[in-house]
Design an enzyme around this catalytic site. Sequence first.
Site, PDB file in Angstrom:
ATOM      1  N   TYR A 105       0.862  -1.175   0.000  1.00 34.71           N
ATOM      2  CA  TYR A 105       0.000   0.000   0.000  1.00 34.71           C
ATOM      3  C   TYR A 105       0.905   1.233   0.000  1.00 34.71           C
ATOM      4  O   TYR A 105       1.418   1.646   1.034  1.00 34.71           O
ATOM      5  CB  TYR A 105      -0.936  -0.011   1.216  1.00 34.71           C
ATOM      6  N   ASP A 144      -2.344  -1.230  -4.016  1.00 34.04           N
ATOM      7  CA  ASP A 144      -2.676   0.149  -4.356  1.00 34.04           C
ATOM      8  C   ASP A 144      -1.365   0.922  -4.384  1.00 34.04           C
ATOM      9  O   ASP A 144      -0.797   1.245  -3.345  1.00 34.04           O
ATOM     10  CB  ASP A 144      -3.632   0.706  -3.293  1.00 34.04           C
ATOM     11  N   HIS A 242     -12.241   1.542  -4.159  1.00 35.68           N
ATOM     12  CA  HIS A 242     -11.437   0.775  -5.106  1.00 35.68           C
ATOM     13  C   HIS A 242     -12.196  -0.494  -5.480  1.00 35.68           C
ATOM     14  O   HIS A 242     -13.043  -0.980  -4.716  1.00 35.68           O
ATOM     15  CB  HIS A 242     -10.104   0.338  -4.479  1.00 35.68           C
TER      16      HIS A 242
END
Length: 251
Positions: A105, A144, A242
């Site tokens: 992340y 991400d 998302h």
Amino acid sequence: MKIVSWNVNGLRACIKKGFFNYFNEIDADIFCIQETKLQAGQIEIELENYDQYWNYAAKKGYSGTAVFTKRKPLSVMYGLGDLFEDEEGRVITLEFDTFYLVNCYTPNSQRDLARLGFRLEWEDYMRIYLQELDRKKPVILCGDLNVAHQEIDLKNYKTNKGNSGFTDEEREKMTILLESGFIDTFRFLYPDKIDSYTWWSYMNKVRERNIGWRIDYFIISQRLAKLLIDSEIHSHVLGSDHCPVALKMNL
């Protein structure tokens, strides 16, 4: 092998919005999540046939990653080792017989770019970390990554130039990573596919109009390209700002 990655933007909230419906339906061999927003002991989930690995942020209700895997890893590492202190629970690495899986992340530069310097430093250390792993075994990086690499990767690229996630500096870091021996699996398979996004603002009807960004990735070592079957965006799946992305490989 099927691997899924999803920024759930708070796992407890996502569970209330149908997380397990998708989790059970997709039946992934490995399922990676980002932005769990949890501390140890705040949630107990039973996942039959899956081992669970969690990396929590020191700050409550912030960041965090987890991996659920049917395949038992040889080892598990948290953070970037000695390269960079990860107090935000951003990285989990699982070592398997023939590859490393890195769930990441990436830090957001923030709307006013207040964290851009930290972000760029992070990118350099992450690239070094991935290259060190890659010298031992091929790497699969997912998560991400908080950047739309090319203009095709977001709807309104002209008005977003210089904004967080689409600065020249962030995009250049992705270019450097890919040029150091890795491929963006989605663009490798679908170089010209438009309107393929993984994140949408919660603003009114933005997702319905598909005004999005592709910032969730599967990045793999170049030598794994011959084993690549598909790289998918599951934009129909709700529950977060998302959507999940899925990688299918002949591993």
